[in-house]
Write a protein that holds these residues in place. Structure first.
Motif, PDB file in Angstrom:
ATOM      1  N   ASP A  62       0.838  -1.197   0.000  1.00  0.00           N
ATOM      2  CA  ASP A  62       0.000   0.000   0.000  1.00  0.00           C
ATOM      3  C   ASP A  62       0.874   1.249   0.000  1.00  0.00           C
ATOM      4  O   ASP A  62       1.406   1.654   1.038  1.00  0.00           O
ATOM      5  N   SER A  64      -0.081   4.284  -0.349  1.00  0.00           N
ATOM      6  CA  SER A  64      -0.710   5.387   0.393  1.00  0.00           C
ATOM      7  C   SER A  64      -0.356   5.326   1.876  1.00  0.00           C
ATOM      8  O   SER A  64      -0.316   6.351   2.558  1.00  0.00           O
ATOM      9  N   GLU A  65      -0.097   4.129   2.384  1.00  0.00           N
ATOM     10  CA  GLU A  65       0.320   3.980   3.772  1.00  0.00           C
ATOM     11  C   GLU A  65       1.656   4.686   4.006  1.00  0.00           C
ATOM     12  O   GLU A  65       1.873   5.318   5.048  1.00  0.00           O
ATOM     13  N   ALA A  67       2.798   7.228   2.128  1.00  0.00           N
ATOM     14  CA  ALA A  67       2.564   8.660   1.951  1.00  0.00           C
ATOM     15  C   ALA A  67       1.998   9.294   3.218  1.00  0.00           C
ATOM     16  O   ALA A  67       2.300  10.455   3.523  1.00  0.00           O
ATOM     17  N   ARG A  68       1.197   8.531   3.975  1.00  0.00           N
ATOM     18  CA  ARG A  68       0.551   9.075   5.179  1.00  0.00           C
ATOM     19  C   ARG A  68       1.454   9.047   6.404  1.00  0.00           C
ATOM     20  O   ARG A  68       1.169   9.721   7.402  1.00  0.00           O
ATOM     21  N   ASP A  69       2.513   8.280   6.389  1.00  0.00           N
ATOM     22  CA  ASP A  69       3.341   8.059   7.583  1.00  0.00           C
ATOM     23  C   ASP A  69       4.244   9.268   7.839  1.00  0.00           C
ATOM     24  O   ASP A  69       5.166   9.534   7.067  1.00  0.00           O
ATOM     25  N   PRO A  70       4.035  10.005   8.930  1.00  0.00           N
ATOM     26  CA  PRO A  70       4.855  11.196   9.193  1.00  0.00           C
ATOM     27  C   PRO A  70       6.289  10.864   9.577  1.00  0.00           C
ATOM     28  O   PRO A  70       7.155  11.746   9.561  1.00  0.00           O
ATOM     29  N   PRO A  90       2.540  10.383  -5.852  1.00  0.00           N
ATOM     30  CA  PRO A  90       1.876  10.470  -4.543  1.00  0.00           C
ATOM     31  C   PRO A  90       2.845  10.649  -3.380  1.00  0.00           C
ATOM     32  O   PRO A  90       2.506  11.302  -2.388  1.00  0.00           O
ATOM     33  N   ASN A  93       4.097  14.391  -3.558  1.00  0.00           N
ATOM     34  CA  ASN A  93       3.007  15.287  -3.159  1.00  0.00           C
ATOM     35  C   ASN A  93       2.712  15.199  -1.665  1.00  0.00           C
ATOM     36  O   ASN A  93       2.093  16.111  -1.094  1.00  0.00           O
ATOM     37  N   ALA A  94       3.157  14.107  -1.036  1.00  0.00           N
ATOM     38  CA  ALA A  94       3.019  13.970   0.417  1.00  0.00           C
ATOM     39  C   ALA A  94       4.254  14.495   1.149  1.00  0.00           C
ATOM     40  O   ALA A  94       4.364  14.361   2.371  1.00  0.00           O
ATOM     41  N   LYS A  96       7.507  13.579   0.629  1.00  0.00           N
ATOM     42  CA  LYS A  96       8.609  12.623   0.789  1.00  0.00           C
ATOM     43  C   LYS A  96       9.693  12.926  -0.243  1.00  0.00           C
ATOM     44  O   LYS A  96       9.420  13.029  -1.443  1.00  0.00           O
TER      45      LYS A  96
END
Length: 347
Positions: A62, A64-65, A67-70, A90, A93-94, A96
């Motif tokens: 995944d 997106s997982e 991309a979401r992880d700070p 992605p 844009n997050a 990274k």
């Protein structure tokens, strides 16, 4: 992100080169941690944890997982070139930062798109050209920068390597859809990047590329190229995966005061006044191992440099923009071969 906080890294892709990245990160854990590995088959990729001397990373498919992880600050992207933009967009844009295995894309247009995605997102993009950090390459760069060798007149670049047919039978290697090309984009691009870092840009090329009878593949396994450099120097590039036994890259630069010959393990400088300097000499048994990917320390140096770039806001060893120079030269070579005529690069 604190200047003392270890950089969290996600490795995207669990193929042939993945273990080398894992070992490199493992050896530099004061600065960085491997937090996640992204693979189409996470269960099959779990064996990579054995190469990491630290807390086991997350294995997932995944994106997106990630991309979401700070706690993930950068991604090492080691996927086939065919999926680069889809993976990088992605993540960039997050926020990274992206350290990318070569090539940047299958074509110069795709590579430019990847560079622009990262620039628009405001993240750092580096390209993993680990040949630049070899001891021989660093010493060669110092000789060239000092200018004591004089004017560059003649350049010889040779990449005489071997790939068995089984290499091209796996995963669509050597196809335009997956890799974007053959020996030039997949193998010789390392030597092209290193040579250009020493010689400056190429002005025009006259080239022939072909698929030899020794391989069944879509793209080229042999390239023979004449080079005219912007400096006025002339040169040649011979790249092949149909050269048996497997050889080693050689870059030879002939200057007005002497010549410099570099392999991955040795550097010899022969001066016109009779002096011969060998700051590095190959003391190995002479056996060159195909598909070895070089030393883990080379990857570690590039990754550490990239982490420093993130922390300080400086440029990494090879930026995405700089990598486009190698892509543009390969495109010119392919165009020259297809048209059967010289191609001016406008340098």
């Amino acid at each position: 992100m604190s200047q003392h906080q270890p950089i969290g890294i996600a490795l995207i892709g669990a193929g042939m080169i993945a273990e080398r990245h894992v070992k490199a990160i493992s050896a530099a854990q004061d600065d960085m941690h491997l937090r996640a590995v992204v693979s189409r088959n996470p269960e099959r990729a779990r064996g990579l944890a054995e190469a990491y001397d630290g807390p086991a990373p997350i294995f997932t498919s995944d994106l997106s997982e990630i991309a979401r992880d700070p706690d993930i600050h950068m991604a090492i992207v080691a996927t086939p070139p065919s999926v680069r933009a889809d993976v990088i967009a992605p993540l960039a844009n997050a926020g990274k930062h992206i350290l990318l295995e070569k090539p940047v894309g299958r074509t110069t247009a795709e590579a430019s798109e990847v560079v622009e995605i990262c620039e628009d997102a405001g993240v750092t993009l580096g390209v993993l050209f680990q040949h630049r950090v070899r001891d021989t390459a660093r010493a060669a760069a110092k000789y060239v920068a000092e200018g004591t060798l004089g004017r560059l007149g003649h350049v010889e670049i040779a990449v005489p390597i071997w790939r068995a047919q089984s290499y091209y039978d796996e995963l669509g290697r050597g196809t335009y859809a997956r890799d974007g090309g053959g020996v030039l984009l997949t193998n010789a691009i390392h030597s092209i990047d290193l040579a250009l870092s020493l010689t400056g840009p190429v002005k025009s090329v006259q080239a022939m590329t072909a698929t030899s009878p020794l391989h069944r593949m879509e793209a080229e396994d042999v390239a023979v190229v004449g080079l005219q450099f912007a400096s006025g120097a002339v040169g040649s590039l011979l790249a092949s995966t149909a050269t048996f036994p497997h050889g080693t890259e050689t870059i030879t630069l002939h200057f007005s005061q002497g010549s410099l010959r570099m392999t991955k393990d040795s550097l010899t400088v022969s001066w016109h006044d009779g002096r011969v300097e060998t700051p590095f000499k190959d003391n190995s048994d002479g056996v060159v191992v195909p598909l070895s990917g070089g030393q883990v320390a080379w990857h570690q140096d590039v990754i550490t440099d990239f982490v420093t770039a993130i922390r300080t806001g400086s440029a990494p060893l090879v930026t995405g923009r700089q990598a486009l120079e190698s892509h543009a030269l390969i495109t010119a070579i392919e165009t020259s071969s297809r048209l059967g005529q010289r191609v001016d690069m406008g340098a």
